[in-house]
Structures are given as C-alpha cells and as structure tokens.
Design a protein around this motif. Structure first.
Motif, PDB file in Angstrom:
ATOM      1  N   GLY A  94       0.795  -1.219   0.000  1.00  0.00           N
ATOM      2  CA  GLY A  94       0.000   0.000   0.000  1.00  0.00           C
ATOM      3  C   GLY A  94       0.824   1.263   0.000  1.00  0.00           C
ATOM      4  N   THR A  95       2.058   1.190  -0.502  1.00  0.00           N
ATOM      5  CA  THR A  95       2.899   2.384  -0.555  1.00  0.00           C
ATOM      6  C   THR A  95       2.259   3.469  -1.408  1.00  0.00           C
ATOM      7  OG1 THR A  95       4.911   1.075  -0.269  1.00  0.00           O
ATOM      8  CG2 THR A  95       5.169   3.257  -1.218  1.00  0.00           C
ATOM      9  N   ILE A  96       1.513   3.059  -2.428  1.00  0.00           N
ATOM     10  CA  ILE A  96       0.859   4.025  -3.303  1.00  0.00           C
ATOM     11  C   ILE A  96      -0.272   4.741  -2.570  1.00  0.00           C
ATOM     12  CG2 ILE A  96      -0.496   4.306  -5.412  1.00  0.00           C
ATOM     13  CD1 ILE A  96       1.014   1.907  -6.570  1.00  0.00           C
ATOM     14  N   VAL A  97      -1.159   3.965  -1.931  1.00  0.00           N
ATOM     15  CA  VAL A  97      -2.348   4.562  -1.326  1.00  0.00           C
ATOM     16  C   VAL A  97      -2.061   5.220   0.014  1.00  0.00           C
ATOM     17  CG1 VAL A  97      -3.924   2.991  -2.495  1.00  0.00           C
ATOM     18  CG2 VAL A  97      -3.008   2.340  -0.273  1.00  0.00           C
ATOM     19  N   ARG A  98      -1.048   4.749   0.736  1.00  0.00           N
ATOM     20  CA  ARG A  98      -0.787   5.313   2.066  1.00  0.00           C
ATOM     21  C   ARG A  98       0.326   6.358   2.061  1.00  0.00           C
ATOM     22  NH1 ARG A  98      -2.010  -0.046   4.456  1.00  0.00           N
ATOM     23  NH2 ARG A  98       0.162  -0.632   4.235  1.00  0.00           N
ATOM     24  N   ASP A  99       1.334   6.150   1.214  1.00  0.00           N
ATOM     25  CA  ASP A  99       2.499   7.034   1.229  1.00  0.00           C
ATOM     26  C   ASP A  99       2.581   7.958   0.027  1.00  0.00           C
ATOM     27  OD1 ASP A  99       3.576   5.948   3.669  1.00  0.00           O
ATOM     28  OD2 ASP A  99       4.125   4.177   2.525  1.00  0.00           O
ATOM     29  N   GLY A 100       1.665   7.780  -0.924  1.00  0.00           N
ATOM     30  CA  GLY A 100       1.590   8.721  -2.031  1.00  0.00           C
ATOM     31  C   GLY A 100       2.648   8.567  -3.096  1.00  0.00           C
ATOM     32  N   VAL A 101       3.348   7.446  -3.141  1.00  0.00           N
ATOM     33  CA  VAL A 101       4.326   7.222  -4.205  1.00  0.00           C
ATOM     34  C   VAL A 101       3.563   6.941  -5.497  1.00  0.00           C
ATOM     35  CG1 VAL A 101       6.226   5.780  -5.012  1.00  0.00           C
ATOM     36  CG2 VAL A 101       6.002   6.308  -2.577  1.00  0.00           C
ATOM     37  N   HIS A 102       3.942   7.606  -6.575  1.00  0.00           N
ATOM     38  CA  HIS A 102       3.211   7.469  -7.828  1.00  0.00           C
ATOM     39  C   HIS A 102       3.396   6.064  -8.409  1.00  0.00           C
ATOM     40  CE1 HIS A 102       1.608   8.280 -11.815  1.00  0.00           C
ATOM     41  NE2 HIS A 102       1.179   9.445 -11.361  1.00  0.00           N
ATOM     42  N   PRO A 103       2.322   5.455  -8.924  1.00  0.00           N
ATOM     43  CA  PRO A 103       2.404   4.096  -9.479  1.00  0.00           C
ATOM     44  C   PRO A 103       3.477   3.935 -10.546  1.00  0.00           C
ATOM     45  CG  PRO A 103       0.120   4.788  -9.320  1.00  0.00           C
ATOM     46  CD  PRO A 103       0.938   5.983  -8.974  1.00  0.00           C
ATOM     47  N   ILE A 104       3.627   4.934 -11.416  1.00  0.00           N
ATOM     48  CA  ILE A 104       4.622   4.838 -12.491  1.00  0.00           C
ATOM     49  C   ILE A 104       6.034   4.784 -11.921  1.00  0.00           C
ATOM     50  CG2 ILE A 104       5.602   6.011 -14.500  1.00  0.00           C
ATOM     51  CD1 ILE A 104       2.893   4.712 -14.949  1.00  0.00           C
ATOM     52  N   VAL A 105       6.270   5.505 -10.841  1.00  0.00           N
ATOM     53  CA  VAL A 105       7.584   5.488 -10.196  1.00  0.00           C
ATOM     54  C   VAL A 105       7.915   4.078  -9.707  1.00  0.00           C
ATOM     55  CG1 VAL A 105       8.935   6.349  -8.243  1.00  0.00           C
ATOM     56  CG2 VAL A 105       7.453   7.911  -9.524  1.00  0.00           C
TER      57      VAL A 105
END
Length: 312
Positions: A94-105
């Motif tokens: 859940g790094t994308i949904v919780r920490d805001g890291v962009h999926p493409i990154v």
C-alpha cells in the motif's frame, strides 16, 4: 485520485523520512526468501569443491534479491490498479495509497531492478553456463505474471506452488550449479523443505487475506479450500519439512548436524497457533511474521549444520 496522490507525495518525506518508504516498498522481511536459498545452495556446493566463487555468489545473491524486490513492486502496482489496496489495508503493502508514491515510479523502479539483475545474470552466464539465461528469463517472467497479466498467478490456487518452486528449489539449484557445473540428487532433496516453507509464506499471506480475496473474486488456495483447511495444510507443511530432514539423515546418510534445524520448531508452532481463532487481518500479522521467520531460521540452521559438518 491523481491530486490526492500528488498531495501525499509532498508529505511522504516529512511523514516517513523518505528512505523508510522505499525500504518498506521492497518488503524487506520477505527478502530472506531469496537470501536463504542462495546461501543454502552455495553451502551445498562448498561441500563438493571445498571452495566458493565469491563473485558468482554475490551476483546470484544480489540478482535474486532484486528480482524478488521487483516482484513485490509489481504486486504493489497491480494491487493498486485492481483496487485491492486501500488506506485501511493491513500489511506493509500500500505504498501508493498510504504514502503517495506514484504508481509509475514504482513500475520504473521495478524495471530498473530487473535491468540490473539481467546484467548480473550475464556475468553469471559468462562464468558458468548460458542455460542460466533461459532459467533467469522464465523466473523474471513468472515474477511479473505473479500479479501482472490478464490472469495473475496470485489469484489462482497455484500461488503457493509457483512461489515455492521459483524462490526455493530454482534458486538453490542455480546457486549450486553455477558453483559446481552440475546438479546432484542430494542438492535436489535438500532443497525440498525450503521450497515447501517458502510456499507456506505465501499461504500465510493468503490466509490473512481470505476475506478480501473472496470479495474480489480471487481463487486462492484458502478461498477454495476454506481457512481451516488451509491452516491444516500449513501445519502439515511444517511437519513434512522437519520429517524430511530427519529422513535425509537416516536414509541418505547426511550429517546428523542437520538436526539443528529442529531449533526452529518453536517459530513454526507460533505461526500455526497465531492463526488459530483469529478472524481479523491485523490479528494475524504476528503469525505471518513467525511464518517468514520459520523459513529464515530453518534455512540458516540447515546451512550451519552443513558448515559444522565440514569443520568436524
């Protein structure tokens, strides 16, 4: 969703000190599933030649860790794309949904890791055999298809089997082969328990997620067989792994020092007991940790048993 992600990106460094997010993204507690098989395969090879090619060992170790980390990132990316992860999801995903890291990154980072592992694979092939390239390509493809593609392996009953085969016996035998140039029956037999235990790590994850997986229509082993039956399979897998080593000592005349693996039994017991009577994912996290630790301790103790036999 895009503005929300960008807003979270701006606060990620402040909230999580930056590097912790990326470290967590690799799911470090799972990486021993790469470290242990490479170590075990190399130790077995040392028994044959009494020497180890350090360059090949390090290349195999780093490549295996990078491929597993990339697989974890593919999982992160596709779980987000399919809506499986949200801010309330339990676990280190859940790094994308919780920490805001962009999926493409995340996808680019995964591909970077794959690229580096390919370069390391070329070094391994140059110093051993180009057949390793074929096995490596298949392993990378399976790692991607585990959560990518139209029918992810992780959504089928084959998740445990595929993770065990490709992270267990596959890595052990490659690590053994690049050092010795051959594969022996003993190496295959010794690799079986670790293969089983790596599959159990995957099983524990699916037991925890059985409720959510049902809702999303996934057909994992616990979904098809039921949580209680899946837990019985876990307990049986632990039992078989320990009995297997005892059998190798008795029937294949391997060193009795391998009995040192029995010291990891308390972790296996803790893992099974930790799942009993639990219904909420958060309650099962200690049991999942104990499952991963069982594989780690088992593999390291098995390697130590062989090393002690070399000395004495």
């Amino acid at each position: 969703m895009q503005p929300d992600i960008q807003a979270k990106q701006r606060t990620t460094l402040e909230k999580n000190k930056g590097w912790q997010v990326w470290w967590q993204l690799m799911r470090p507690h799972t990486l021993t599933a790469s470290f242990v098989p490479v170590t075990l395969g190399t130790v077995l090879a040392f028994e044959v030649f009494n020497r180890v090619h350090i360059g090949l060992f390090l290349a195999m170790l780093i490549a295996s860790i990078l491929i597993q980390a990339a697989t974890n990132m593919f999982n992160e990316y596709y779980d987000y794309k399919r809506g499986l992860d949200n801010e309330e999801s339990v676990g280190i995903g859940g790094t994308i949904v919780r920490d805001g890291v962009h999926p493409i990154v995340i996808m680019r980072l995964a591909l970077l890791f794959i690229g580096i592992s390919i370069l390391l694979g070329i070094y391994i092939c140059v110093n051993s055999s180009w057949w390793i390239a074929l096995v490596g390509v298949i392993s990378i493809l399976v790692g991607y298809l585990y959560t990518g593609g139209p029918l992810p392996i992780s959504s089928t009953p084959l998740g445990e089997i595929m993770s065990g085969l490709f992270m267990g016996i596959n890595i052990i035998l490659i690590s053994y082969f690049i050092q010795t140039g051959t594969i022996t029956t003993t190496a295959i037999l010794v690799s079986i328990p670790t293969t089983i235990l790596i599959g159990v790590i995957n099983l524990s994850n699916n037991i925890r997620d059985v409720k959510g997986d049902k809702e999303f229509g996934r057909k994992t082993l616990p979904v098809l067989l039921g949580r209680d039956n899946a837990l019985k399979i876990m307990a049986a897998s632990f039992f078989i792994s320990y009995i297997w080593i005892i059998g190798l000592i008795i029937f294949n005349h391997l060193t009795p020092w391998l009995l040192i693996v029995l010291l990891s039994i308390p972790k296996a017991y803790k893992a099974v007991k930790g799942f009993m009577g639990k219904t909420e994912p958060i309650e099962m996290m200690p049991a999942m940790k104990a499952t991963a630790q069982t594989n780690t301790f088992f593999g390291f103790l098995l390697s130590i048993g062989f090393i002690i036999s070399f000395i004495f």
